[in-house]
Scaffold this motif. Structure first.
Motif, PDB file in Angstrom:
ATOM      1  N   UNK A  77       0.804  -1.166  -0.083  1.00 13.75           N
ATOM      2  CA  UNK A  77       0.132  -0.051   0.001  1.00 13.75           C
ATOM      3  C   UNK A  77       0.951   1.326   0.072  1.00 13.75           C
ATOM      4  N   UNK A  78       1.915   1.217   0.762  1.00 14.92           N
ATOM      5  CA  UNK A  78       2.681   2.473   0.789  1.00 14.92           C
ATOM      6  C   UNK A  78       3.530   2.594  -0.384  1.00 14.92           C
ATOM      7  N   UNK A  79       3.974   1.625  -1.270  1.00 13.38           N
ATOM      8  CA  UNK A  79       4.590   1.804  -2.387  1.00 13.38           C
ATOM      9  C   UNK A  79       3.474   2.336  -3.355  1.00 13.38           C
ATOM     10  N   UNK A  80       2.449   1.818  -3.525  1.00 15.12           N
ATOM     11  CA  UNK A  80       1.457   2.220  -4.401  1.00 15.12           C
ATOM     12  C   UNK A  80       1.107   3.744  -4.149  1.00 15.12           C
ATOM     13  N   UNK A  81       0.723   4.069  -2.965  1.00 12.58           N
ATOM     14  CA  UNK A  81       0.659   5.559  -2.488  1.00 12.58           C
ATOM     15  C   UNK A  81       1.886   6.323  -3.265  1.00 12.58           C
ATOM     16  N   UNK A  82       3.102   5.919  -2.691  1.00 13.61           N
ATOM     17  CA  UNK A  82       4.419   6.812  -3.281  1.00 13.61           C
ATOM     18  C   UNK A  82       4.331   6.950  -4.659  1.00 13.61           C
ATOM     19  N   UNK A  83       3.755   5.882  -5.457  1.00 12.20           N
ATOM     20  CA  UNK A  83       4.055   5.900  -6.907  1.00 12.20           C
ATOM     21  C   UNK A  83       2.823   6.802  -7.248  1.00 12.20           C
ATOM     22  N   UNK A  84       1.772   6.725  -6.907  1.00 13.43           N
ATOM     23  CA  UNK A  84       0.505   7.607  -7.189  1.00 13.43           C
ATOM     24  C   UNK A  84       0.778   9.256  -6.888  1.00 13.43           C
ATOM     25  N   UNK A  85       1.781   9.355  -5.808  1.00 13.82           N
ATOM     26  CA  UNK A  85       2.018  10.697  -5.270  1.00 13.82           C
ATOM     27  C   UNK A  85       3.021  11.328  -6.193  1.00 13.82           C
ATOM     28  N   UNK A  86       4.099  10.555  -6.806  1.00 10.48           N
ATOM     29  CA  UNK A  86       4.937  10.898  -7.675  1.00 10.48           C
ATOM     30  C   UNK A  86       4.447  11.173  -9.125  1.00 10.48           C
ATOM     31  N   UNK A  87       3.532  10.395  -9.296  1.00  9.46           N
ATOM     32  CA  UNK A  87       2.837  10.337 -10.674  1.00  9.46           C
ATOM     33  C   UNK A  87       1.934  11.424 -10.548  1.00  9.46           C
ATOM     34  N   UNK A  88       1.280  11.744  -9.620  1.00 10.40           N
ATOM     35  CA  UNK A  88       0.344  13.140  -9.421  1.00 10.40           C
ATOM     36  C   UNK A  88       1.601  14.515  -9.538  1.00 10.40           C
ATOM     37  N   UNK A  89       2.431  14.431  -8.711  1.00  9.42           N
ATOM     38  CA  UNK A  89       3.442  15.563  -8.902  1.00  9.42           C
ATOM     39  C   UNK A  89       3.761  15.790 -10.183  1.00  9.42           C
ATOM     40  N   UNK A  90       4.367  14.718 -10.945  1.00 14.38           N
ATOM     41  CA  UNK A  90       4.929  14.923 -12.148  1.00 14.38           C
ATOM     42  C   UNK A  90       3.731  15.233 -13.283  1.00 14.38           C
ATOM     43  N   UNK A  91       2.479  14.800 -13.283  1.00 11.11           N
ATOM     44  CA  UNK A  91       1.632  15.155 -14.099  1.00 11.11           C
ATOM     45  C   UNK A  91       1.319  16.629 -13.572  1.00 11.11           C
ATOM     46  N   UNK A  92       1.338  17.021 -12.465  1.00  6.00           N
ATOM     47  CA  UNK A  92       0.709  18.551 -12.171  1.00  6.00           C
ATOM     48  C   UNK A  92       1.932  19.605 -12.666  1.00  6.00           C
ATOM     49  N   UNK A  93       3.150  19.115 -12.467  1.00  2.66           N
ATOM     50  CA  UNK A  93       4.176  20.043 -13.165  1.00  2.66           C
ATOM     51  C   UNK A  93       4.244  20.013 -14.561  1.00  2.66           C
ATOM     52  N   UNK A  94       3.877  18.950 -15.330  1.00  5.18           N
ATOM     53  CA  UNK A  94       3.757  19.001 -16.824  1.00  5.18           C
ATOM     54  C   UNK A  94       2.571  19.995 -16.967  1.00  5.18           C
ATOM     55  N   UNK A  95       1.484  19.777 -16.532  1.00  3.75           N
ATOM     56  CA  UNK A  95       0.545  20.388 -16.754  1.00  3.75           C
ATOM     57  C   UNK A  95       0.625  22.100 -16.595  1.00  3.75           C
ATOM     58  N   UNK A  96       1.239  22.434 -15.435  1.00  3.42           N
ATOM     59  CA  UNK A  96       1.578  23.790 -15.412  1.00  3.42           C
ATOM     60  C   UNK A  96       2.526  24.207 -16.178  1.00  3.42           C
ATOM     61  N   UNK A  97       3.385  23.413 -16.962  1.00  2.00           N
ATOM     62  CA  UNK A  97       4.422  23.924 -17.941  1.00  2.00           C
ATOM     63  C   UNK A  97       3.858  23.805 -19.342  1.00  2.00           C
TER      64      UNK A  97
END
Length: 99
Positions: A77-97
């Motif tokens: 669960x912790x690994x999946x949550x970490x992967x989701x958090x990293x994916x959301x951060x990358x998606x948010x950064x690309x969307x802002x850029x």
């Protein structure tokens, strides 16, 4: 044959860390050399950042492995949550850029 002679104690029965100065040195020159050697070893340990980072990583990896052995489901669960958090951060950064 056993003898009643006392067993000679070794000069250094307990292993000392590199940064310690052994007791009982009577020669002032030898004392100064030993203190300098210990001080240089302490500086080297304090200033060797890559080694300290490596030791901290090894300790954290061992703790994570122990946690995984105790709670494998919670680790997943912790690994999946970490992967989701990293994916959301990358998606948010690309969307802002791209806007």
């Amino acid at each position: 044959m056993s003898s009643d002679a006392p067993v000679p104690l070794s000069k250094n029965p307990v292993a000392l860390p590199r940064t310690a100065v052994p007791l009982g040195i009577t020669d002032p020159v030898e004392q100064a050399r030993t203190e300098l050697k210990a001080a240089l070893a302490a500086i080297e340990e304090k200033a060797n950042v890559p080694r300290r980072v490596e030791q901290a990583l090894d300790e954290n990896i061992e703790r994570a492995r122990a946690f995984n052995r105790r709670n494998p489901a919670l680790t997943a669960v912790a690994v999946i949550a970490g992967a989701v958090a990293v994916g959301a951060a990358v998606w948010g950064f690309v969307r802002l850029y791209t806007r």
